[in-house]
Write a protein that holds these residues in place. Structure first.
Motif, PDB file in Angstrom:
ATOM      1  N   LEU A   1       0.805  -1.215   0.000  1.00  0.00           N
ATOM      2  CA  LEU A   1       0.000   0.000   0.000  1.00  0.00           C
ATOM      3  C   LEU A   1       0.845   1.276   0.000  1.00  0.00           C
ATOM      4  CD1 LEU A   1      -2.847  -0.903   2.539  1.00  0.00           C
ATOM      5  CD2 LEU A   1      -2.904  -0.996   0.038  1.00  0.00           C
ATOM      6  N   GLY A   2       2.162   1.134   0.066  1.00  0.00           N
ATOM      7  CA  GLY A   2       3.012   2.318   0.130  1.00  0.00           C
ATOM      8  C   GLY A   2       2.828   3.089   1.418  1.00  0.00           C
ATOM      9  N   CYS A   3       2.551   2.374   2.511  1.00  0.00           N
ATOM     10  CA  CYS A   3       2.228   3.001   3.801  1.00  0.00           C
ATOM     11  C   CYS A   3       3.520   3.212   4.599  1.00  0.00           C
ATOM     12  CB  CYS A   3       1.259   2.101   4.561  1.00  0.00           C
ATOM     13  SG  CYS A   3       0.650   2.807   6.099  1.00  0.00           S
ATOM     14  N   PRO A   4       3.812   4.437   5.044  1.00  0.00           N
ATOM     15  CA  PRO A   4       5.111   4.720   5.670  1.00  0.00           C
ATOM     16  C   PRO A   4       5.186   4.461   7.169  1.00  0.00           C
ATOM     17  CG  PRO A   4       3.905   6.758   5.399  1.00  0.00           C
ATOM     18  CD  PRO A   4       3.048   5.670   4.797  1.00  0.00           C
ATOM     19  N   ARG A   5       4.014   4.325   7.845  1.00  0.00           N
ATOM     20  CA  ARG A   5       4.029   4.175   9.303  1.00  0.00           C
ATOM     21  C   ARG A   5       3.224   2.947   9.720  1.00  0.00           C
ATOM     22  NH1 ARG A   5       3.817   9.400   8.505  1.00  0.00           N
ATOM     23  NH2 ARG A   5       1.549   9.441   8.509  1.00  0.00           N
ATOM     24  N   LEU A   6       3.750   2.258  10.725  1.00  0.00           N
ATOM     25  CA  LEU A   6       3.124   1.047  11.259  1.00  0.00           C
ATOM     26  C   LEU A   6       2.954   1.221  12.760  1.00  0.00           C
ATOM     27  CD1 LEU A   6       5.247  -1.464   9.195  1.00  0.00           C
ATOM     28  CD2 LEU A   6       2.784  -1.208   9.036  1.00  0.00           C
ATOM     29  N   ASN A   7       1.723   1.076  13.236  1.00  0.00           N
ATOM     30  CA  ASN A   7       1.404   1.431  14.614  1.00  0.00           C
ATOM     31  C   ASN A   7       1.459   0.232  15.565  1.00  0.00           C
ATOM     32  OD1 ASN A   7       0.654   3.589  16.357  1.00  0.00           O
ATOM     33  ND2 ASN A   7      -1.385   2.708  16.519  1.00  0.00           N
ATOM     34  N   LEU A   8       1.922   0.498  16.801  1.00  0.00           N
ATOM     35  CA  LEU A   8       2.076  -0.525  17.839  1.00  0.00           C
ATOM     36  C   LEU A   8       1.380  -0.105  19.123  1.00  0.00           C
ATOM     37  CD1 LEU A   8       5.952  -0.963  17.583  1.00  0.00           C
ATOM     38  CD2 LEU A   8       4.253  -2.499  16.566  1.00  0.00           C
ATOM     39  N   HIS A   9       1.076  -1.121  19.956  1.00  0.00           N
ATOM     40  CA  HIS A   9       0.604  -0.900  21.326  1.00  0.00           C
ATOM     41  C   HIS A   9       1.429  -1.783  22.253  1.00  0.00           C
ATOM     42  CE1 HIS A   9      -2.945  -0.622  18.552  1.00  0.00           C
ATOM     43  NE2 HIS A   9      -2.926   0.598  19.050  1.00  0.00           N
ATOM     44  N   GLY A  10       1.233  -1.614  23.559  1.00  0.00           N
ATOM     45  CA  GLY A  10       1.983  -2.423  24.515  1.00  0.00           C
ATOM     46  C   GLY A  10       1.682  -3.894  24.434  1.00  0.00           C
ATOM     47  N   THR A  11       0.481  -4.230  23.974  1.00  0.00           N
ATOM     48  CA  THR A  11       0.101  -5.625  23.764  1.00  0.00           C
ATOM     49  C   THR A  11      -1.000  -5.673  22.710  1.00  0.00           C
ATOM     50  OG1 THR A  11      -0.608  -7.679  24.856  1.00  0.00           O
ATOM     51  CG2 THR A  11      -1.683  -5.654  25.567  1.00  0.00           C
ATOM     52  N   GLY A  12      -1.255  -6.863  22.180  1.00  0.00           N
ATOM     53  CA  GLY A  12      -2.317  -7.011  21.203  1.00  0.00           C
ATOM     54  C   GLY A  12      -3.681  -6.670  21.779  1.00  0.00           C
ATOM     55  N   LEU A  13      -4.571  -6.144  20.934  1.00  0.00           N
ATOM     56  CA  LEU A  13      -5.921  -5.778  21.350  1.00  0.00           C
ATOM     57  C   LEU A  13      -6.930  -6.686  20.655  1.00  0.00           C
ATOM     58  CD1 LEU A  13      -5.644  -1.887  21.037  1.00  0.00           C
ATOM     59  CD2 LEU A  13      -5.220  -3.299  23.059  1.00  0.00           C
ATOM     60  N   ASP A  14      -8.015  -7.021  21.375  1.00  0.00           N
ATOM     61  CA  ASP A  14      -9.061  -7.835  20.758  1.00  0.00           C
ATOM     62  C   ASP A  14     -10.049  -6.941  20.015  1.00  0.00           C
ATOM     63  OD1 ASP A  14     -10.842  -6.737  22.626  1.00  0.00           O
ATOM     64  OD2 ASP A  14     -10.888  -8.526  23.888  1.00  0.00           O
ATOM     65  N   GLY A  15     -11.148  -7.514  19.539  1.00  0.00           N
ATOM     66  CA  GLY A  15     -12.118  -6.768  18.751  1.00  0.00           C
ATOM     67  C   GLY A  15     -12.801  -5.649  19.502  1.00  0.00           C
ATOM     68  N   GLN A  16     -12.755  -5.683  20.825  1.00  0.00           N
ATOM     69  CA  GLN A  16     -13.355  -4.626  21.647  1.00  0.00           C
ATOM     70  C   GLN A  16     -12.309  -3.635  22.162  1.00  0.00           C
ATOM     71  OE1 GLN A  16     -14.514  -8.057  22.106  1.00  0.00           O
ATOM     72  NE2 GLN A  16     -15.966  -7.271  20.598  1.00  0.00           N
TER      73      GLN A  16
END
Length: 263
Positions: free
Chosen positions: A85-100
């Motif tokens: 997609l030519g996307c320059p930024r990839l986002n992170l959190h401290g841990t994985g998040l579920d659907g909620q």
């Protein structure tokens, strides 16, 4: 002047994601998405939209060795998707998040010393991945009072400390002002501090309460926009917010808050 983007996950929700991206693009904004594994990347690519950010991992955590290995492995997969997609930024959190939006591996209380050490080590490896691929990973602050209880390293102060400690061009902070208002407040000073240290990779916005577009709550986003202009911030400001009513009007309210006031 900074660039404006809109999260396609949160507006035009009665449309397929690729049509949302097209509508956002046609309105003059860049586009952000979350979990790329849920979308047809080829269809998104055909929209002609400019993609500014997407989720940078599928599973994993910063706090333990097993979770870090999974985060790194899925970050490598995300880099490949971002390339499509030519996307320059990839986002992170401290841990994985579920659907909620809840943490897959919640932490009770404050993160421990060993967790901080593990997070610093893992983020250094993440930054190295980003630098090798020509992308930037961003670590987002979250609020634990309303939306994401149990996420480690959620406060803006925590993400700022980790990104500053790693101090590599492949890792920056995704400074989410909605989450920061709930968790800490003092937004303009927070922006000044992070910008002064060169740690901002992106700024995300929504109003409080309700997480809707600027102008629907208590945050004076025109004042934030003036502060960003005074600082010379030239990165991305993204609306990661629900539309309070009409989606097109929500986009225009966002545009007005961050262009008229900063002019």
């Amino acid at each position: 002047m900074y660039t404006l983007a809109v999260c396609a996950e949160m507006v035009f929700r009665d449309l397929p994601i690729e049509e949302r991206a097209r509508r956002i693009h046609d309105a003059g904004f860049q586009v952000e998405i979350w979990d790329w594994t849920r979308h047809d990347l080829a269809a998104l690519e055909r929209t002609g939209a400019v993609f500014s950010s997407m989720t940078g991992y599928i599973r994993g955590s910063l706090t333990d060795e097993e979770g870090a290995a999974e985060l790194l492995r899925t970050a490598e997969e995300s880099i490949k998707a971002a390339g499509q997609l030519g996307c320059p930024r990839l986002n992170l959190h401290g841990t994985g998040l579920d659907g909620q939006g809840l943490p897959v591996h919640p932490v009770t209380g404050e993160a421990t010393g060993p967790m901080w050490i593990a997070a610093h080590r893992t983020l250094g490896r993440i930054a190295e991945l980003g630098e090798g691929a020509g992308v930037v990973f961003t670590l987002e602050n979250l609020n634990t009072a309303v939306d994401h209880p149990g996420v480690p390293f959620a406060k803006a102060a925590d993400t700022l400390a980790l990104v500053g400690a790693v101090d590599r061009p492949g890792l920056k902070m995704n400074l989410d002002l909605y989450h920061a208002q709930i968790g800490e407040g003092n937004l303009i000073e927070l922006v000044r501090r992070a910008h002064g240290r060169g740690l901002i990779g992106e700024i995300q916005v929504a109003d409080v309460p309700g997480r809707c577009e600027p102008g629907t709550g208590e945050i004076s986003y025109p004042a934030v926009a003036r502060a960003l202009a005074d600082l010379g911030y030239d990165g991305t400001v993204a609306m990661e917010a629900w539309a309070s009513g009409d989606d097109d009007l929500a986009l225009e309210r966002f545009r007005t808050a961050f262009t008229t006031a900063a002019a």
